[in-house]
Design a protein around this motif. Sequence first.
Motif, short mmCIF file in Angstrom:
data_model
loop_
_atom_site.label_atom_id
_atom_site.label_comp_id
_atom_site.label_asym_id
_atom_site.label_seq_id
_atom_site.Cartn_x
_atom_site.Cartn_y
_atom_site.Cartn_z
N ILE A 115 0.86 -1.19 0.00
CA ILE A 115 0.00 0.00 0.00
C ILE A 115 0.89 1.23 0.00
CG2 ILE A 115 -1.75 1.30 1.27
CD1 ILE A 115 -2.72 -1.38 2.42
N MET A 116 0.67 2.11 -0.97
CA MET A 116 1.53 3.29 -1.12
C MET A 116 1.26 4.35 -0.06
SD MET A 116 3.56 2.63 -3.63
CE MET A 116 4.20 4.24 -4.10
N SER A 117 -0.03 4.67 0.16
CA SER A 117 -0.40 5.73 1.10
C SER A 117 -1.39 5.21 2.14
CB SER A 117 -1.01 6.92 0.35
OG SER A 117 -1.48 7.89 1.25
N LEU A 118 -0.96 5.13 3.38
CA LEU A 118 -1.84 4.65 4.45
C LEU A 118 -2.91 5.66 4.80
CD1 LEU A 118 0.79 2.98 6.82
CD2 LEU A 118 -0.71 1.86 5.17
N HIS A 123 -10.33 4.04 8.62
CA HIS A 123 -9.98 3.51 9.94
C HIS A 123 -10.28 2.01 10.02
CE1 HIS A 123 -10.40 7.85 10.75
NE2 HIS A 123 -9.57 7.65 11.75
N THR A 124 -11.34 1.60 9.33
CA THR A 124 -11.76 0.20 9.36
C THR A 124 -10.69 -0.72 8.79
OG1 THR A 124 -14.01 1.02 8.93
CG2 THR A 124 -13.64 -1.35 8.72
N PHE A 219 2.89 -2.80 11.37
CA PHE A 219 1.94 -2.00 10.59
C PHE A 219 1.64 -0.71 11.34
CE2 PHE A 219 -0.10 -5.68 8.07
CZ PHE A 219 0.74 -5.43 7.00
N SER A 220 1.66 0.40 10.61
CA SER A 220 1.38 1.71 11.20
C SER A 220 0.13 2.30 10.58
CB SER A 220 2.58 2.64 10.98
OG SER A 220 2.30 3.94 11.47
N SER A 221 -0.37 3.37 11.15
CA SER A 221 -1.50 4.10 10.57
C SER A 221 -1.01 5.30 9.78
CB SER A 221 -2.47 4.55 11.68
OG SER A 221 -1.76 5.26 12.68
#
Length: 479
Positions: A115-118, A123-124, A219-221
């Motif tokens: 995924i390029m842009s988190l 949020h889900t 994994f980050s947000s």
Amino acid sequence: MRLKIVFNMLGTLLLFIGVSMLLPILVSLYYQEADGIAFIVATGFTISSGKLLKRFSDDKENIRHREGFAIVTLGWIIISIFGAVPFMLAGVFDNFVDAFFESVSGFTTTGATVIMSLESLSHTILFWRSLMHWLGGMGIIVMSIVILPELAGSMQLFKAEVPGPVHERLKPRIRETAKTLWVVYIALTFLQVILLVLNEMPLFDAVIHSFGTMSTGGFSSRTLSVKAYDSIIIEAIMAVFMFMAGINLTLHYQVLTGNIKSLIKDKEFRFYTFIVVTAILLITFNLRLQVYKTFLSSLKYAAFQVTSIISTAGFATVDYDIWPPFSRGILLVLMFIGGCAGSTAGGIKVIRIYALMKKGFQELYKLIHPRAVTSLKIGNQAISEEVSTSILGFFFLYIIVFVISTITLASFGIDLISSISAVAATLGNIGPGLGLIGPLNTYVPLPVVGKLLLSFCMILGRLEIYTVLVFLLAGFWRK
């Protein structure tokens, strides 16, 4: 092999995954996001599939070696397939390979992403990514043993699932041991959430990063990971908990019950601490001389990245791919070492490295004193020939898999540094690596076959090679 038992247990695992998908639905309701619909459909599909598999048999016989290996190996593949379904239904990916890669990365606590842009995700979806590796960190199978009465006492599943050469029981019953480990795991996660919130990290982000820390998933947000918060206190909290996540959970239990001496006496913990401190100091001095102007800045970045890599969490506060070759070389070595046995960390494990070193010195001693009778010991505990052989075999297989996978990935036109670090990062369940898949990059540029190969490496690393390779052997299927 009794396939009815395998199908029954796989169905049970799918029921767990289906129920766990209810949590993202609650998140979608709170934030009023449409992605909740994807999880409603995925939940129904997963639970229905689980019930269908369970209808093949209601067998409650004891699980033997063969069934244990089959359930664990097939279980991780199947939950990764079903875990990818919400990504497809929500339109996050336009092909199933990317969705499967992200799902495997989540459940195996690797933290590699396509995924390029988190920030573009809801949020889900962000919560589901982190929940996957929080569940995978302790292990879906171990959780099943805690909850399901028919799995109580199933040491075969526990041995196939829990990382490390030796499997300790904290309690007389294996189900009680698994339950105790989960209680410790949840308590540490909850404590980190509180500390991060008290230091001005939003609650949702605190939950995401705590899930990623204790599971050593990463994994980050935020696309920039922990660097986005620009807070030295948050970075310090994360570094401490990443270090703790790399420690054997049984030691955490011993400390929480008042037995602090067990931590100090533990040879693996002491060696783990020695590796971390040495790596931090070496990288700090290297960065001070060639990159940063102050010692404190060098120490801050070195401490965070060393604990992040050796614990296999994979968080980042800086683009370490631009660091001097000496510092990057140390980080690459740490990718292979990993955390302690009995932790959620990946890698070869500190206890195996320590045992291999002891074995090497023992052989040198025998050359000098050929008639001497020696035994391999870690602390006061003698290591049996069976465990010693298993450690040597594991190390050999790990290197063979690494070499073959690296050469295969390089054959797709990926440069050697990127190929080496990509395989090391996925086989060790770390996530980011060097070169093409550095801390500020993703695995998007890799070809489809390369992503499938690395997905296989993630599962191999999470189940510590033996479980998967035994399952794939032709002799495994013979009567």
